[in-house]
Design a protein around this motif. Structure first.
Motif, mmCIF file in Angstrom:
data_model
loop_
_atom_site.group_PDB
_atom_site.id
_atom_site.type_symbol
_atom_site.label_atom_id
_atom_site.label_comp_id
_atom_site.label_asym_id
_atom_site.label_seq_id
_atom_site.Cartn_x
_atom_site.Cartn_y
_atom_site.Cartn_z
ATOM 1 N N GLU A 84 -1.669 -10.336 0.716
ATOM 2 C CA GLU A 84 -2.463 -9.129 0.931
ATOM 3 C C GLU A 84 -2.735 -8.536 -0.456
ATOM 4 O OE1 GLU A 84 -3.653 -7.926 3.679
ATOM 5 O OE2 GLU A 84 -2.570 -9.005 5.233
ATOM 6 N N GLY A 144 0.819 -1.199 0.000
ATOM 7 C CA GLY A 144 0.000 0.000 0.000
ATOM 8 C C GLY A 144 0.853 1.250 0.000
ATOM 9 N N HIS A 166 -8.239 -3.827 1.602
ATOM 10 C CA HIS A 166 -8.131 -5.264 1.377
ATOM 11 C C HIS A 166 -7.248 -5.858 2.473
ATOM 12 C CE1 HIS A 166 -9.440 -3.975 -2.652
ATOM 13 N NE2 HIS A 166 -9.987 -5.172 -2.707
ATOM 14 N N ARG A 167 -7.755 -6.879 3.118
ATOM 15 C CA ARG A 167 -7.017 -7.531 4.194
ATOM 16 C C ARG A 167 -7.127 -9.033 4.030
ATOM 17 N NH1 ARG A 167 -6.451 -5.589 9.219
ATOM 18 N NH2 ARG A 167 -5.282 -7.544 9.421
ATOM 19 N N ASP A 203 -3.182 -6.166 -2.779
ATOM 20 C CA ASP A 203 -3.210 -4.729 -3.039
ATOM 21 C C ASP A 203 -3.104 -4.518 -4.544
ATOM 22 O OD1 ASP A 203 -2.816 -2.032 -3.330
ATOM 23 O OD2 ASP A 203 -1.346 -1.852 -1.731
ATOM 24 N N SER A 225 -2.927 -1.960 -6.351
ATOM 25 C CA SER A 225 -2.021 -0.903 -6.799
ATOM 26 C C SER A 225 -0.605 -1.425 -6.973
ATOM 27 C CB SER A 225 -2.037 0.270 -5.808
ATOM 28 O OG SER A 225 -1.453 -0.108 -4.574
#
Length: 437
Positions: free
Chosen positions: A116, A2, A236-237, A118, A120
């Motif tokens: 995780e 992140g 998001h986890r 992510d 991005s």
């Protein structure tokens, strides 16, 4: 993840990898079970630096073996189109899969924990067609190989779900790996999907509540402060449920007869906790959707190596207040949804789409996709199993994904999902209540 920004220092122009030999042309039939899930599924496989492969780079090995395996899986080299009946169908043009080479300006370890999801970060490891407006403008398969400064690389795959489900996708990836290692296919694909054609005339024998649309009417007179309509960005986890945690969840559920399965327990818990975290009003209905593998449930069972989607969506629904007040109630509903999936039910689902062309509604819905039994670590292209793997993104905001932690990770199941910040904090609190030692 992140706060880290992955920079792709160099990305080559996408090229097409056609089958290594001439393959059949024409239109390739997709069954009604393929029609409802035409979304792009993105996954990443991380491989540590490999010993010298005789001067052949990972890109060369993967490109050449892809061309060879596409001879067996030739529909993947075609393009999606619409048939005269208004259904998705593959035009087997033999154009090929899309292949991209890229280089990252960091070590593979810098991208962090790929469990995780992510988008991005991980999204840069999977090729997306610039400016594509819909799935008809996207290839059925694209592969991006990103090399890192440490010598490791990531294989990022984008595959249209209409071509196969998780079991079929892993059969393809493992066949690709066998081809890369110079081995014959241990499980050749069964390409004929006619076994799942609708009956003539169609015969709908069951109500198919998976297509039911839940409206906001139940909340008209409620001011519950919920975050259902929250338009804030999703967090998001991933949450790991160890074998001990799973046992604690099961201990909270006292069902008659046999003990609940791991899937029943976790699906019931995640459904109930997510509904509570989203602040749904007590009278609002909450729906659960999940896929059941129909391969062994069809009569006769589908042949080993069946290429297409053999999963059938099943559903459960309950008032939010009732759902969040009783975990055993949630788990019983999950069990009932599993047990409902018989050969007759699945044939009815195929025929239901034939008569309605309906799509499952995701309003007030949690859609669970269970990848926990898929053999991701069997994806061996000659460098051993992947050091890490996972989705680059969740395909819809309503999706929760179950992944195996693997024996090397101590076992258990990892649950991935996205929620607005306030809901994620509450969901995490509810998870910690049951997972705390």
């Amino acid at each position: 993840m992140g706060v880290f920004e992955l920079r792709i220092g160099q990305q080559g122009e996408p090229s097409l990898v056609p089958p290594a030999e001439e393959t059949p042309t024409g239109l390739y039939y997709l069954s009604n079970l393929d029609q409802n899930i035409a979304v792009i599924v993105q996954t990443v496989y991380c491989f540590r630096p490999a010993a010298d492969g005789g001067g052949r780079s990972a890109c060369d090995v993967l490109r050449e073996s892809l061309a060879k395996v596409l001879v067996h899986y030739y529909p993947l080299a075609g393009r999606l189109t619409i048939s005269g009946e208004g259904k998705l169908v593959v035009d087997c043009t033999g154009e090929g899969a899309v292949f991209v080479e890229a280089e990252a300006d960091c070590a593979m370890a810098d991208i962090g924990d790929v469990t995780e999801p992510d988008p991005s970060v991980l999204g840069k490891l999977v090729y997306s067609v610039p400016g594509a407006k819909n799935i008809l403008e996207m290839p059925l398969l694209s592969a991006q190989v990103t090399k890192f400064k440490c010598g490791g690389f990531v294989l990022g795959l984008a595959i249209n779900h209409c071509m196969f489900d998780g079991v079929g996708a892993m059969q393809f990836v493992n066949s690709w790996g066998e081809t890369a290692r110079g081995l014959p296919l241990s499980l050749p694909p069964v390409l004929d999907r006619a076994v799942l054609r609708a009956r003539d005339p169609p015969k709908v024998d069951f109500p198919h509540h998976e297509f039911a649309q839940i409206t906001d009417e139940a909340d008209d007179d409620e001011d519950d402060g919920g975050v259902i309509g929250d338009s804030s960005p999703l967090l998001h986890r991933s949450f790991r449920f160890t074998p001990a945690c799973i046992a604690r969840v099961k201990a909270l559920v006292a069902l008659e007869g046999r003990a609940c399965t791991t899937f029943e327990a976790l699906a019931g818990f995640v459904w109930s906790a997510r509904t509570r975290a989203l602040g749904m009003g007590p009278s609002r209905r909450s729906k659960l959707l999940f896929a059941v593998d129909g391969r062994p449930r069809f009569s006769p069972p589908l042949p080993a190596g069946y290429f297409g989607n053999a999963i059938v969506l099943t559903s459960a629904a309950c008032a939010a207040g009732e759902l969040t007040a009783s975990l055993p109630r949630a788990v019983r509903l999950v069990r009932g949804a599993v047990e409902a999936v018989t050969d007759a039910y699945m044939r009815s689902a195929v025929d239901y789409f034939e008569t309605t062309r309906a799509r499952p509604s995701l309003a007030s819905t949690l859609l669970i996709t269970a990848w926990s039994r898929l053999p991701f670590r069997a994806a061996d292209f000659g460098w051993g199993p992947p050091a890490a793997y996972g989705p680059a993104a969740l395909p819809e905001k309503e999706v929760a994904l179950f992944l195996s932690c693997g024996e090397e990770g101590g076992g258990g199941v990892r649950v991935l999902l996205g929620l607005p910040a306030a809901a994620m904090a509450e969901f995490q609190r509810l998870v910690e209540e049951v997972t705390a030692a």
